[in-house]
Enzyme design. Structure first.
Site, PDB file in Angstrom:
ATOM      1  N   GLU A 158       0.856  -1.192   0.000  1.00 40.71           N
ATOM      2  CA  GLU A 158       0.000   0.000   0.000  1.00 40.71           C
ATOM      3  C   GLU A 158       0.884   1.230   0.000  1.00 40.71           C
ATOM      4  O   GLU A 158       1.986   1.238   0.533  1.00 40.71           O
ATOM      5  CB  GLU A 158      -0.986  -0.021   1.171  1.00 40.71           C
ATOM      6  N   GLU A 162      -0.721   9.340   5.225  1.00 38.45           N
ATOM      7  CA  GLU A 162      -1.620   9.864   6.248  1.00 38.45           C
ATOM      8  C   GLU A 162      -2.032  11.278   5.853  1.00 38.45           C
ATOM      9  O   GLU A 162      -1.242  12.039   5.296  1.00 38.45           O
ATOM     10  CB  GLU A 162      -0.921   9.865   7.612  1.00 38.45           C
ATOM     11  N   ALA A 263      12.379  20.994   1.780  1.00 37.64           N
ATOM     12  CA  ALA A 263      13.331  20.814   2.879  1.00 37.64           C
ATOM     13  C   ALA A 263      12.632  21.064   4.204  1.00 37.64           C
ATOM     14  O   ALA A 263      11.665  21.822   4.281  1.00 37.64           O
ATOM     15  CB  ALA A 263      14.499  21.783   2.697  1.00 37.64           C
ATOM     16  N   GLY A 268       9.518  11.952   9.208  1.00 37.37           N
ATOM     17  CA  GLY A 268       9.102  11.125  10.343  1.00 37.37           C
ATOM     18  C   GLY A 268       7.929  10.284   9.927  1.00 37.37           C
ATOM     19  O   GLY A 268       7.729  10.022   8.740  1.00 37.37           O
ATOM     20  N   CYS A 271       6.039   5.211   8.683  1.00 37.15           N
ATOM     21  CA  CYS A 271       6.537   4.383   7.565  1.00 37.15           C
ATOM     22  C   CYS A 271       7.975   4.644   7.153  1.00 37.15           C
ATOM     23  O   CYS A 271       8.806   3.741   7.187  1.00 37.15           O
ATOM     24  CB  CYS A 271       5.637   4.585   6.353  1.00 37.15           C
ATOM     25  N   LYS A 274      10.786   3.658   9.650  1.00 37.78           N
ATOM     26  CA  LYS A 274      10.730   2.214   9.924  1.00 37.78           C
ATOM     27  C   LYS A 274      11.142   1.404   8.691  1.00 37.78           C
ATOM     28  O   LYS A 274      11.914   0.457   8.777  1.00 37.78           O
ATOM     29  CB  LYS A 274       9.297   1.866  10.323  1.00 37.78           C
ATOM     30  N   ARG A 338       4.205   9.573  15.636  1.00 41.17           N
ATOM     31  CA  ARG A 338       5.215   8.513  15.603  1.00 41.17           C
ATOM     32  C   ARG A 338       6.441   8.947  14.795  1.00 41.17           C
ATOM     33  O   ARG A 338       6.318   9.402  13.676  1.00 41.17           O
ATOM     34  CB  ARG A 338       4.613   7.222  15.007  1.00 41.17           C
TER      35      ARG A 338
HETATM   36  C1  UDX Z   1       4.629   7.545   3.528  1.00 43.61           C
HETATM   37  C2  UDX Z   1       4.575   7.333   2.015  1.00 43.61           C
HETATM   38  O1  UDX Z   1       4.472   8.602   1.374  1.00 43.61           O
HETATM   39  C3  UDX Z   1       3.421   6.428   1.645  1.00 43.61           C
HETATM   40  O2  UDX Z   1       3.426   6.165   0.256  1.00 43.61           O
HETATM   41  C4  UDX Z   1       3.547   5.122   2.415  1.00 43.61           C
HETATM   42  O3  UDX Z   1       2.448   4.278   2.148  1.00 43.61           O
HETATM   43  C5  UDX Z   1       3.614   5.384   3.899  1.00 43.61           C
HETATM   44  O4  UDX Z   1       4.691   6.290   4.172  1.00 43.61           O
HETATM   45  P1  UDX Z   1       3.349   9.077   5.287  1.00 43.61           P
HETATM   46  O5  UDX Z   1       4.116   8.370   6.363  1.00 43.61           O
HETATM   47  O6  UDX Z   1       1.895   9.317   5.503  1.00 43.61           O
HETATM   48  O7  UDX Z   1       3.465   8.279   3.906  1.00 43.61           O
HETATM   49  O8  UDX Z   1       4.043  10.488   5.082  1.00 43.61           O
HETATM   50  P2  UDX Z   1       4.694  11.301   3.883  1.00 43.61           P
HETATM   51  O9  UDX Z   1       3.719  12.209   3.285  1.00 43.61           O
HETATM   52  O10 UDX Z   1       5.448  10.421   2.983  1.00 43.61           O
HETATM   53  O11 UDX Z   1       5.734  12.198   4.716  1.00 43.61           O
HETATM   54  C6  UDX Z   1       6.780  11.583   5.467  1.00 43.61           C
HETATM   55  C7  UDX Z   1       7.637  12.613   6.123  1.00 43.61           C
HETATM   56  O12 UDX Z   1       8.422  13.310   5.169  1.00 43.61           O
HETATM   57  C8  UDX Z   1       6.879  13.693   6.901  1.00 43.61           C
HETATM   58  O13 UDX Z   1       7.558  13.932   8.108  1.00 43.61           O
HETATM   59  C9  UDX Z   1       6.935  14.901   5.990  1.00 43.61           C
HETATM   60  O14 UDX Z   1       6.845  16.129   6.671  1.00 43.61           O
HETATM   61  C10 UDX Z   1       8.310  14.712   5.349  1.00 43.61           C
HETATM   62  N1  UDX Z   1       8.449  15.365   4.040  1.00 43.61           N
HETATM   63  C11 UDX Z   1       7.685  14.958   2.985  1.00 43.61           C
HETATM   64  C12 UDX Z   1       9.381  16.374   3.878  1.00 43.61           C
HETATM   65  O15 UDX Z   1      10.103  16.745   4.816  1.00 43.61           O
HETATM   66  N2  UDX Z   1       9.515  16.951   2.645  1.00 43.61           N
HETATM   67  C13 UDX Z   1       8.776  16.581   1.580  1.00 43.61           C
HETATM   68  O16 UDX Z   1       8.967  17.165   0.502  1.00 43.61           O
HETATM   69  C14 UDX Z   1       7.823  15.556   1.757  1.00 43.61           C
END
Ligand code: UDX
Length: 442
Positions: A158, A162, A263, A268, A271, A274, A338
């Site tokens: 998947e 979030e 940036a 965090g 997903c 981990k 988390r």
């Molecule tokens: C992620 C994946 O995007 C998703 O496809 C997978 O199924 C689960 O893990 P999610 O954990 O919901 O989804 O968060 P995501 O939107 O990917 O963001 C992860 C982290 O990266 C956040 O802390 C976000 O603030 C940070 N981030 C994201 C950045 O710092 N810069 C960005 O340009 C994008």
């Protein structure tokens, strides 16, 4: 009789169950958390996720969704058994397979007394080889049945984020079906056609490649973030350099793409950290040292020290000072903390300074970790009043509306230090406000 049983009603399982039910499938959801199930039957969801509540409500009202806690019952009810239980990270950074092992055994025990062909669809993220070597193996052991002959097994990763889960599941950029036998593959493909009723780009592959696709996808996203954070840190050392302009230019190159180039304080969530850690460990188990992935992880961890060094350089000693943190959720539109960079930052700072925090949704979750050791504010005014420094950690849209005038009205410390790790505020550095946008050096 249901079509689909979803085991594990966390973020992924509940989204899958509610979406499938809204697309006409009869879904039975299973979770061993009875309180959660009761809440769901009252049509309430146990965490904040836009749109999901409406989908759950509609699924119950149309009687297409039922919930329970018995895997034996759930296994009997449906042809498709989706495993969506958590595979969290242990303290050593390993993948905790306790729940998935238990669920596999329970399904196996149930299959022992059932003659119908069932298809197990693993959605939980697992290290390569787990679907075949652990899940299918446990089911065979407990059921005395044979994979592919008596039951099917597939891995369907998947990619839900979030905060946008319903949009993501409704319009997936791809579906990946990992199967090692044609019968399982065809059967899952048919189910997906029924649910989506339109052509979706589908990658049909074997199980090991599907398992790797999930890790490789998340590792690449993490790599993009650590890459742009590296560029931001370089910008910090070169007056006039602006990471957002650089990211915009990079994004115009279709070979790079414009997403995940914002940036910030480091990635965090439940997903990316981990999965990267799990990926690195599983590479090592096969004798390969993934130095690129290790560097991505190191850049991410170091990002907190970049922020702390900016604060220390400007405030001098932190003792007796109050640092206010805007946002503890790992990103906007969620109450999930988390592996949030903000939570890690608070851990590092809380014995050095007084910490006060604000978050529109994650205040209560944060209180569960820090209790009375930090202060909690429900309004920006309360957060800011006695502060020596504000650090913006989460990209909540409402923080964009914070103006210089309001801050100067609420707070009398001059200059007031603001470290904006997401560059949300439209504030210029002055003798009243010492504004630092990460990666935007003046
Ligand atoms: C992620 C994946 O995007 C998703 O496809 C997978 O199924 C689960 O893990 P999610 O954990 O919901 O989804 O968060 P995501 O939107 O990917 O963001 C992860 C982290 O990266 C956040 O802390 C976000 O603030 C940070 N981030 C994201 C950045 O710092 N810069 C960005 O340009 C994008």
């Amino acid at each position: 009789m249901a079509d689909v049983t979803v085991i594990g009603l966390g973020f992924v399982g509940l989204t899958t169950a509610a979406f499938f039910a809204n697309r006409g499938a009869n879904v039975h959801g299973i979770d061993n958390n009875i309180e959660r199930n009761e809440l769901l039957t009252q049509m309430k969801i146990p965490f904040f996720e836009p749109k999901l509540g409406e989908y759950v409500k509609k699924a119950f009202l149309t009687k297409r969704l039922t919930v329970g806690d018995d895997i034996q019952d759930g296994t009997k009810l449906s042809r498709y058994l989706f495993i969506c239980v958590g595979t969290p990270m242990t303290l050593e950074g390993k993948v905790d397979l306790t729940s998935i092992t238990k669920v596999s055994k329970d399904i196996g025990r149930a299959l022992k007394t059932i003659d119908n062909y069932k298809i197990v669809c693993v959605k939980s993220t697992v290290p390569p080889k787990t679907t075949e070597n652990l899940i299918a193996a446990k089911i065979e052991q407990e059921s005395s049945k044979e994979r592919y002959k008596d039951f099917g097994i597939t891995f369907i990763p998947e990619f839900l984020s979030e905060g946008s889960a319903i949009n993501d599941i409704a319009k997936p950029h791809k579906n990946v079906i990992g199967a090692n036998d044609p019968k399982s593959l065809l059967s899952i493909d048919n189910l997906m056609r029924r649910i989506y009723r339109r052509q979706i780009t589908t990658i049909k592959t074997n199980i090991i490649s599907a398992e790797l696709i999930k890790y490789a996808n998340n590792a690449f996203l993490a790599t993009k973030i650590s890459y742009i954070n590296t560029i931001a840190n370089i910008c910090n050392t070169l007056p006039g350099a602006d990471v957002d302009v650089i990211a915009r230019a990079l994004g115009l190159d279709p070979r790079i793409g414009n997403q995940f180039l914002v940036a910030g304080p480091g990635y965090g969530g439940s997903c990316l950290p981990k999965d990267l850690s799990g990926f690195i460990l599983s590479c090592r188990e096969t004798g390969y040292e993934p130095i690129l992935l290790k560097a991505v992880e190191e850049v991410n961890a170091d990002q907190l020290d970049v922020i702390i060094n900016i604060v220390k350089e400007r405030l001098g000693t932190l003792s007796g000072k109050t640092i206010s943190i805007l946002g503890t959720a790992f990103k906007k539109n969620t109450d999930d903390i988390r592996e949030s960079a903000s939570i890690h930052l608070i851990r590092k700072l809380k014995n050095l300074a007084n910490i006060r925090i604000h978050d529109p949704k994650a205040l209560e979750n944060t209180r569960k970790i820090f209790g009375d050791s930090i202060k909690y504010s429900h309004t920006i005014r309360d957060l800011v009043t006695d502060s020596h420094c504000l650090i913006i950690m989460t990209d909540w849209d409402e923080y964009r509306g914070i103006t210089e005038t309001k801050l100067l009205e609420y707070n009398k410390n001059r200059p007031l230090l603001i470290v904006d790790t997401r560059r949300l505020l439209k504030i210029k550095k002055s003798n009243r406000i010492d504004y630092v946008g990460l990666g935007k050096s003046e």
